[in-house]
Design a protein around this motif. Sequence first.
Motif, mmCIF file in Angstrom:
data_model
loop_
_atom_site.group_PDB
_atom_site.id
_atom_site.type_symbol
_atom_site.label_atom_id
_atom_site.label_comp_id
_atom_site.label_asym_id
_atom_site.label_seq_id
_atom_site.Cartn_x
_atom_site.Cartn_y
_atom_site.Cartn_z
ATOM 1 N N UNK A 99 49.143 23.476 66.363
ATOM 2 C CA UNK A 99 49.084 24.225 65.105
ATOM 3 C C UNK A 99 49.197 23.289 63.903
ATOM 4 N N UNK A 100 50.003 22.233 64.030
ATOM 5 C CA UNK A 100 50.040 21.200 62.991
ATOM 6 C C UNK A 100 48.638 20.619 62.787
ATOM 7 N N UNK A 101 47.947 20.327 63.877
ATOM 8 C CA UNK A 101 46.615 19.724 63.780
ATOM 9 C C UNK A 101 45.611 20.668 63.124
ATOM 10 N N UNK A 102 45.744 21.979 63.372
ATOM 11 C CA UNK A 102 44.872 22.934 62.690
ATOM 12 C C UNK A 102 45.105 22.894 61.186
ATOM 13 N N UNK A 103 46.372 22.937 60.767
ATOM 14 C CA UNK A 103 46.688 22.868 59.339
ATOM 15 C C UNK A 103 46.244 21.560 58.729
ATOM 16 N N UNK A 104 46.404 20.472 59.473
ATOM 17 C CA UNK A 104 45.995 19.143 58.998
ATOM 18 C C UNK A 104 44.484 19.073 58.807
ATOM 19 N N UNK A 105 43.731 19.517 59.813
ATOM 20 C CA UNK A 105 42.270 19.471 59.726
ATOM 21 C C UNK A 105 41.776 20.296 58.537
ATOM 22 N N UNK A 106 42.391 21.453 58.335
ATOM 23 C CA UNK A 106 42.008 22.305 57.208
ATOM 24 C C UNK A 106 42.259 21.598 55.886
ATOM 25 N N UNK A 107 43.410 20.934 55.763
ATOM 26 C CA UNK A 107 43.754 20.252 54.510
ATOM 27 C C UNK A 107 42.896 19.013 54.278
ATOM 28 N N UNK A 108 42.562 18.303 55.343
ATOM 29 C CA UNK A 108 41.755 17.083 55.190
ATOM 30 C C UNK A 108 40.322 17.419 54.789
ATOM 31 N N UNK A 109 39.817 18.544 55.271
ATOM 32 C CA UNK A 109 38.474 18.967 54.883
ATOM 33 C C UNK A 109 37.389 17.958 55.236
ATOM 34 N N UNK A 110 37.575 17.223 56.343
ATOM 35 C CA UNK A 110 36.572 16.243 56.747
ATOM 36 C C UNK A 110 36.686 14.911 56.020
ATOM 37 N N UNK A 111 37.826 14.624 55.435
ATOM 38 C CA UNK A 111 38.018 13.384 54.696
ATOM 39 C C UNK A 111 37.659 12.162 55.555
ATOM 40 N N UNK A 112 36.800 11.309 55.012
ATOM 41 C CA UNK A 112 36.401 10.094 55.723
ATOM 42 C C UNK A 112 37.593 9.146 55.848
ATOM 43 N N UNK A 113 37.623 8.423 56.970
ATOM 44 C CA UNK A 113 38.611 7.376 57.135
ATOM 45 C C UNK A 113 39.982 7.830 57.567
ATOM 46 N N UNK A 114 40.128 9.094 58.001
ATOM 47 C CA UNK A 114 41.438 9.584 58.427
ATOM 48 C C UNK A 114 41.327 10.195 59.831
ATOM 49 N N UNK A 115 42.189 9.715 60.714
ATOM 50 C CA UNK A 115 42.305 10.258 62.065
ATOM 51 C C UNK A 115 43.772 10.581 62.323
ATOM 52 N N UNK A 116 44.038 11.442 63.271
ATOM 53 C CA UNK A 116 45.432 11.789 63.545
ATOM 54 C C UNK A 116 45.622 12.191 64.996
ATOM 55 N N UNK A 117 46.838 11.975 65.470
ATOM 56 C CA UNK A 117 47.292 12.486 66.758
ATOM 57 C C UNK A 117 48.651 13.127 66.529
ATOM 58 N N UNK A 118 48.816 14.336 67.026
ATOM 59 C CA UNK A 118 50.127 14.987 67.026
ATOM 60 C C UNK A 118 50.377 15.479 68.441
ATOM 61 N N UNK A 119 51.549 15.159 68.970
ATOM 62 C CA UNK A 119 51.849 15.539 70.349
ATOM 63 C C UNK A 119 53.349 15.607 70.550
ATOM 64 N N UNK A 120 53.742 16.425 71.521
ATOM 65 C CA UNK A 120 55.151 16.479 71.898
ATOM 66 C C UNK A 120 55.426 15.345 72.873
ATOM 67 N N UNK A 121 56.531 14.653 72.688
ATOM 68 C CA UNK A 121 56.821 13.490 73.518
ATOM 69 C C UNK A 121 57.197 13.843 74.950
ATOM 70 N N UNK A 122 57.392 15.141 75.260
ATOM 71 C CA UNK A 122 57.624 15.498 76.657
ATOM 72 C C UNK A 122 56.324 15.723 77.410
ATOM 73 N N UNK A 123 55.189 15.671 76.690
ATOM 74 C CA UNK A 123 53.889 15.838 77.325
ATOM 75 C C UNK A 123 53.400 17.267 77.386
ATOM 76 N N UNK A 124 54.173 18.203 76.850
ATOM 77 C CA UNK A 124 53.809 19.623 76.917
ATOM 78 C C UNK A 124 53.940 20.239 75.532
ATOM 79 N N UNK A 125 52.826 20.740 74.999
ATOM 80 C CA UNK A 125 52.845 21.404 73.696
ATOM 81 C C UNK A 125 53.037 22.896 73.912
ATOM 82 N N UNK A 126 54.246 23.369 73.743
ATOM 83 C CA UNK A 126 54.529 24.780 74.014
ATOM 84 C C UNK A 126 54.585 25.022 75.506
ATOM 85 N N UNK A 127 53.677 25.827 76.018
ATOM 86 C CA UNK A 127 53.645 26.110 77.456
ATOM 87 C C UNK A 127 52.308 25.729 78.067
#
Length: 443
Positions: free
Chosen positions: A354-382
């Motif tokens: 969900x963070x990545x959805x909000x991030x992608x929306x805010x970036x609006x395709x901005x050139x030169x920006x990439x991102x990774x968001x993940x839970x360090x236990x390897x499981x995002x939610x369920x």
Amino acid sequence: MQSHLAPSHHAPDDPRQLLRQLYDAAVRRALPLHNTAAHLPPPPKGRTVVIGAGKAGGAMAQAVEALWPADAPLSGLVVTRYGHTPPRPAGLPERIEVVEAAHPVPDEAGLAAAQRILGLVQGLTADDLVLCLISGGGSALLTLPADGLTLADKQCINRQLLESGAHIGEMNTVRKHLSRIKGGRLAAACAPARVVTLTISDVPGDDVSVIASGPTVADASTCADALAILHRYGIAVPEAVHQALSSGTLETPKPGDARFAGHAVHLIATPQESLQAAAEAARAKGLNAYILSDEIEGESREVGKVLGAMARSTALGRSAFQPPCVILSGGETTVTVRPRAEGQPKGRGGRAGEFCLGLAQALGGQAGVWALAADTDGIDGVEDNAGAFVAPDTLARAAAQGLKVSDHLDRNDAYGYFSALGDLVVTGPTHTNVNDFRALLVR
């Protein structure tokens, strides 16, 4: 650690590969075997009983088994999440039993494990040592409902908490007061044995009384605090439990209680240390690295929008951050699950997606920006992913498939969005847990 990347045909300096390397560096820093030896007490005169709960529980137990003197008695029981017991190294004797149970909503296996753990610490003496291994996820895994509360009640309350948008401190305040084992009660049951707790932090601020609802830590929160949280988020509880909270009969052991005398708690891995490891890995590749905070909380999508604005400013040369750089952060954001229209399928995904959805929306395709968001236990939610990637072409590739960020946000369906793009981060269980990891690469 089992891992794989989504299929990629990019060059070795592919931003995705770079971001994944930073995530892996953060996870490695938090693995129990790297961090346990310095905090182990010497064997006592009497018995050593190992107990514990959390997503890192299996790996923590193996670390203790590998480091504890072979001629010193050692036994016990630890509960971890289904599928989170690491493979046993060849030649390592099994002295601590590891069982598995459900997370984030507790089940009968977790209830049985909690009952057995409470039984193991009965009848100990002052010559005995209880070594308690605690990591994130322990609240759900170590479930023993308070009198007047059934497992079904706890499951219902837990689901409501998870979907309410309450932050981890609030959720665990409620959980402590509705339990016979959390909020210091487990340590109180160990008396007169000494208790040493080794913990891996998955909470903002590393408050050991919050991690897994602090089963071996005195609790400063009150029944009145728990009631206020239930009221704030409109969470229903049985009338008998409401009355017990109102009267204070479900109160937890408080700081200063003599039963905690001589006990010790050691943080063996923290979110900040993992962010620092990622920053060092980035700098080794010639990038500037900035750590915003390891304590960021709030709605996942809103945090994504804020960091998206920050990354855009950096890419456009309007911020104090100097590209090429990575902007790192951790903490524990929340997702408030939106009501679904009749017949609409339930969305899939967790905080990182969900963070990545909000991030992608805010970036609006901005050139030169990439991102990774993940839970360090390897499981995002369920789900079976740890998180997701965002790239400058994320929105364009999604549009080509008829996918809209706003639609997926409306139904909390980050998994469906990033799965369709091949942009899920899938690692499998990592056997540790220092919570959210976010890295934004700006070139």
